[in-house]
Enzyme design. Structure first.
Site, PDB file in Angstrom:
ATOM      1  N   GLU A 213      38.945  41.749  57.873  1.00  0.00           N
ATOM      2  CA  GLU A 213      38.756  40.571  57.024  1.00  0.00           C
ATOM      3  C   GLU A 213      39.199  40.792  55.587  1.00  0.00           C
ATOM      4  O   GLU A 213      39.594  39.849  54.904  1.00  0.00           O
ATOM      5  CB  GLU A 213      37.290  40.122  57.066  1.00  0.00           C
ATOM      6  CG  GLU A 213      36.866  39.504  58.379  1.00  0.00           C
ATOM      7  CD  GLU A 213      36.510  40.523  59.452  1.00  0.00           C
ATOM      8  OE1 GLU A 213      36.379  40.138  60.635  1.00  0.00           O
ATOM      9  OE2 GLU A 213      36.356  41.728  59.088  1.00  0.00           O
TER      10      GLU A 213
ATOM     11  N   ASP B   5      23.650  33.392  69.932  1.00  0.00           N
ATOM     12  CA  ASP B   5      24.307  34.627  69.484  1.00  0.00           C
ATOM     13  C   ASP B   5      23.446  35.437  68.530  1.00  0.00           C
ATOM     14  O   ASP B   5      23.637  36.645  68.383  1.00  0.00           O
ATOM     15  CB  ASP B   5      25.636  34.299  68.818  1.00  0.00           C
ATOM     16  CG  ASP B   5      26.744  34.084  69.830  1.00  0.00           C
ATOM     17  OD1 ASP B   5      26.553  34.450  71.001  1.00  0.00           O
ATOM     18  OD2 ASP B   5      27.801  33.548  69.444  1.00  0.00           O
TER      19      ASP B   5
ATOM     20  N   LYS C  30      47.539  64.323  35.573  1.00  0.00           N
ATOM     21  CA  LYS C  30      46.888  63.323  34.726  1.00  0.00           C
ATOM     22  C   LYS C  30      46.958  63.787  33.270  1.00  0.00           C
ATOM     23  O   LYS C  30      46.639  64.942  32.957  1.00  0.00           O
ATOM     24  CB  LYS C  30      45.432  63.150  35.166  1.00  0.00           C
ATOM     25  CG  LYS C  30      44.768  61.890  34.656  1.00  0.00           C
ATOM     26  CD  LYS C  30      43.465  61.652  35.412  1.00  0.00           C
ATOM     27  CE  LYS C  30      42.841  60.331  35.019  1.00  0.00           C
ATOM     28  NZ  LYS C  30      41.647  60.012  35.839  1.00  0.00           N
TER      29      LYS C  30
ATOM     30  N   HIS D  35      39.072  60.770  31.435  1.00  0.00           N
ATOM     31  CA  HIS D  35      39.402  59.485  32.060  1.00  0.00           C
ATOM     32  C   HIS D  35      38.831  58.332  31.237  1.00  0.00           C
ATOM     33  O   HIS D  35      37.697  58.379  30.767  1.00  0.00           O
ATOM     34  CB  HIS D  35      38.819  59.440  33.472  1.00  0.00           C
ATOM     35  CG  HIS D  35      39.091  58.176  34.214  1.00  0.00           C
ATOM     36  ND1 HIS D  35      40.221  57.983  34.983  1.00  0.00           N
ATOM     37  CD2 HIS D  35      38.387  57.016  34.301  1.00  0.00           C
ATOM     38  CE1 HIS D  35      40.191  56.778  35.520  1.00  0.00           C
ATOM     39  NE2 HIS D  35      39.083  56.162  35.122  1.00  0.00           N
TER      40      HIS D  35
ATOM     41  N   HIS E  18      43.841  50.011  36.050  1.00  0.00           N
ATOM     42  CA  HIS E  18      43.362  50.623  34.808  1.00  0.00           C
ATOM     43  C   HIS E  18      44.498  51.291  34.038  1.00  0.00           C
ATOM     44  O   HIS E  18      44.376  51.523  32.835  1.00  0.00           O
ATOM     45  CB  HIS E  18      42.254  51.634  35.103  1.00  0.00           C
ATOM     46  CG  HIS E  18      42.638  52.715  36.057  1.00  0.00           C
ATOM     47  ND1 HIS E  18      42.741  52.511  37.411  1.00  0.00           N
ATOM     48  CD2 HIS E  18      42.948  54.024  35.857  1.00  0.00           C
ATOM     49  CE1 HIS E  18      43.089  53.642  38.004  1.00  0.00           C
ATOM     50  NE2 HIS E  18      43.234  54.570  37.082  1.00  0.00           N
TER      51      HIS E  18
ATOM     52  N   SER F  50      37.960  30.885  68.806  1.00  0.00           N
ATOM     53  CA  SER F  50      36.692  30.333  68.326  1.00  0.00           C
ATOM     54  C   SER F  50      36.861  29.482  67.078  1.00  0.00           C
ATOM     55  O   SER F  50      36.225  28.440  66.934  1.00  0.00           O
ATOM     56  CB  SER F  50      35.702  31.466  68.047  1.00  0.00           C
ATOM     57  OG  SER F  50      35.382  32.172  69.229  1.00  0.00           O
TER      58      SER F  50
END
Length: 647
Positions: free
Chosen positions: A387, A444, A262, A276, A92, A366
């Protein structure tokens, strides 16, 4: 993952001159440069009538010192292998980045003032529409994880060293993805990765969690084996010293914790809540308060000349010869899991294509990426159970020209979905492979079953979604994902845990956007459309229907996106009835992909019935799961009979 053992070359920041400045650089007033960046940020947002100038103003000294003293980048050659990477994670604050581009001469003042306007390259949050932007940012918490991928490539793969700099905000330090990145970078001791945290105390709606407590951030970072430096972010000399300290650290990554304000420099907005994401209320007065417009020009150091041979060498005994990979061959009729074929094909593809890298989330046994790890260990990256970092690292590596395959259970890849969405915005080319898909995994239970993945990946802009049913088809598609330069965007391949029969010959080709008609006649009354595990079930159902005197066409729709509209429309015209069957929830998967082929307003919608996993599964054997979900051969044949009888 083993730590890097590649010898470290002389780093930028020390090779040219004391303090890291170019030896022939003119004396530049860094305070004045920072003020120029503030002024231009204010002007750009004012012209646009929107934007985040106060977030830009807090980091002005951080950016000014970086581009003037440390960054090594050839703006005329963005793909130079020695270029540093600058990732603005707090996207931003794009006015600050664009103001810096103006200061280095990459854009003009006229273009700066097109910020956020229609057709402008200067979008509200940066994207690779600009050639100097590696990845899209703005979804907070993504810049550092992606930068970790860039730094991993430098530490393990690059022939020419470079540094990766990340500017992030204090608010995004709360993101779990940042924690994943901190841990990965610390574990792998990515010493040419520098995180610059703009600790300006205020977030979108008020104070951040830790405010200006730099010690709180330092404790967190140091717990992940990072070196930290605390600094007054508005003191250019102190910032310069902090950067030089970061460059001097050669055994771990460094984080610069910069205390800033800021809206710094303009009393009406400095450290004020509620400012902001808004232009300054009186931009003209703000510019005057900042000392007026300036036109300082920064000469950024360029990297060393590229190495004589920048392309990576293949691993193993064989040398790449430009020929097609030697894909595995299986006996027709044998039962082979598509995840096994993926692993074996990946080894062959990696041998033929030295640019291929593989990442896994601690499930390589796997997913079968372990085979690649054993054959090409220097190009295998273990991301552990993280992940988001897995997908982010793949995005970072592809910016350096590598071809990544990132693999985990299909259900777990969904945890990194927001990174997948942003990868599409970044125009990134990544290959994602999700194993253990559908109820067919068996005992499973539902927590391990990817039953939403086809819908999720179909929804990604420009994505390709593939679901092979047999070993040869899988191997060919794995190779296609590496070799097709025209195949842009996110590519997703869905593999299966259980074995399925080999129905194709090894020479068969499977173009993206295609399908295979496995059974057809001139008297077909219904078309069975399947993919993956439901293909052999559809073939068995067609045999059962034939015993009843009903001719059924069978289409293997392995390319779920883009879908083979021509074959589907022809089948609909000839049989009048389509029955789709998928090991997936009904929303957004194969059935919806087929339906989309008839929504152009020019082709009549056939009689359509969709079989899918509609109930929440439990634990059972694979065959029991398919039966209970109503997607096995018996259910398919029964649904086809009902569809025909309903006329």
């Amino acid at each position: 993952m083993t730590h890097s053992t590649r010898p470290r070359a002389a780093d930028n920041g020390t090779a040219d001159a004391p303090g890291g400045a170019p030896a022939d650089a003119p004396d530049l007033d860094l305070h004045e440069l920072a003020q120029q960046l503030r002024v231009d940020s204010v002007r750009a947002a004012a012209e646009a009538g929107s934007g985040h100038p106060t977030s830009s103003m807090s980091a002005a000294e951080l950016m000014a010192v970086l581009i003037a003293r440390q960054l090594r980048y050839d703006f005329s050659e963005p793909q130079h292998p020695g270029n540093d990477h600058l990732v603005l994670s707090k996207g931003h604050a794009s006015p600050l980045l664009y103001a810096a581009y103006k200061a280095v001469g990459a854009i003009t003042d006229e273009e700066l003032l097109t910020f956020r306007k229609r057709h402008s390259r200067l979008e509200g949050h940066p994207t690779p529409r600009l050639p100097w932007v590696d990845v899209a940012t703005g979804s907070l918490g993504q810049g550092l994880p992606i930068a970790v991928g860039m730094a991993l490539a430098e530490a393990r793969l690059a022939e020419q060293p470079y540094r990766t700099w990340v500017v992030c905000g204090d608010s995004e330090m709360a993101e779990g993805s940042v924690t994943e990145a901190l841990e990965q970078a610390g574990y792998d001791r990515l010493d040419r990765l520098t995180l610059i945290v703009d600790v300006n105390r205020l977030g979108q709606r008020g104070p951040t969690r830790y405010g200006w407590d730099l010690d709180a951030y330092a404790r967190r970072l140091e717990a992940h084996d990072w070196h930290t430096v605390q600094v007054d972010g508005h003191d250019p000399d102190a910032v310069d010293a902090a950067y030089r300290e970061a460059v001097a650290v050669t055994d771990r990554p460094t984080a610069i914790l910069a205390r800033t304000v800021k809206g710094q420099g303009v009393a009406a907005v400095a450290d004020r809540e509620g400012k902001h994401g808004k232009p300054l209320p009186d931009a003209h007065s703000a510019v005057a308060e900042l000392g007026g417009r300036r036109n300082l020009r920064v000469t950024v150091r360029t990297p060393d000349a590229p190495p004589a041979q920048a392309a990576p060498a293949a691993s193993g005994d064989a040398e790449p010869d430009g020929s097609a990979p030697r894909l595995p061959v299986y006996e027709r009729g044998a039962r082979v899991a598509t995840r096994d074929a993926f692993g074996e094909a990946l080894v062959a593809v990696g041998e033929a294509h030295p640019e291929v890298v593989v990442l896994d989330g601690e499930v390589g046994d796997s997913t079968r990426t372990r085979a690649f790890a054993e054959a090409h260990p220097e190009r295998f990256f273990e991301c552990y159970i993280a992940e988001q970092q897995l997908v982010a690292a793949a995005v970072g590596m592809q910016t350096r020209g590598w071809v990544p395959y990132a693999s985990s259970f299909g259900a777990f890849l969904e945890r990194g979905y927001e990174f997948v969405r942003m990868a599409a915005v970044s125009r990134a080319r990544i290959n994602l492979v999700g194993s253990h898909a559908g109820v067919a995994i068996g005992e499973d239970g539902p927590s391990q079953m990817a039953l939403e993945d086809l819908a999720a990946f179909r929804a990604v802009h420009g994505s390709t979604v593939l679901h092979p049913c047999d070993a040869h088809q899988t191997a060919r598609l794995v190779a296609t994902m590496a070799e097709s330069d025209w195949l842009g965007g996110v590519r997703y391949l869905r593999t299966l845990r259980g074995a399925t029969p080999v129905i194709y010959d090894p020479e068969e080709r499977f173009p993206i956007g295609g399908s295979k008609v496995l059974r057809s006649s001139d008297i077909d009354e219904v078309t069975l459309v399947a993919a993956g595990v439901t293909v052999p079930e559809a073939l068995l159902a067609a045999e059962a229907l034939a015993a009843d005197g009903i001719a059924a066409r069978v289409v293997d729709l392995y390319s779920v996106k883009p879908v083979d509209t021509a074959t589907l429309r022809e089948a609909a015209a000839r049989t009048g009835r389509l029955l789709t069957v998928e090991d997936h929830h009904p929303e957004g998967g194969l059935g919806d992909a087929v339906l989309d082929a008839f929504t152009d307003g020019r082709h009549a919608l056939p009689r359509l019935r969709r079989l899918a996993v509609r109930e929440l599964p439990g634990s059972a054997t694979p065959d029991e799961q398919l039966h209970d979900a109503g997607i096995d051969a018996e259910a398919i044949a029964g649904a086809a009979r009902e569809l025909i009888a309903s006329d």
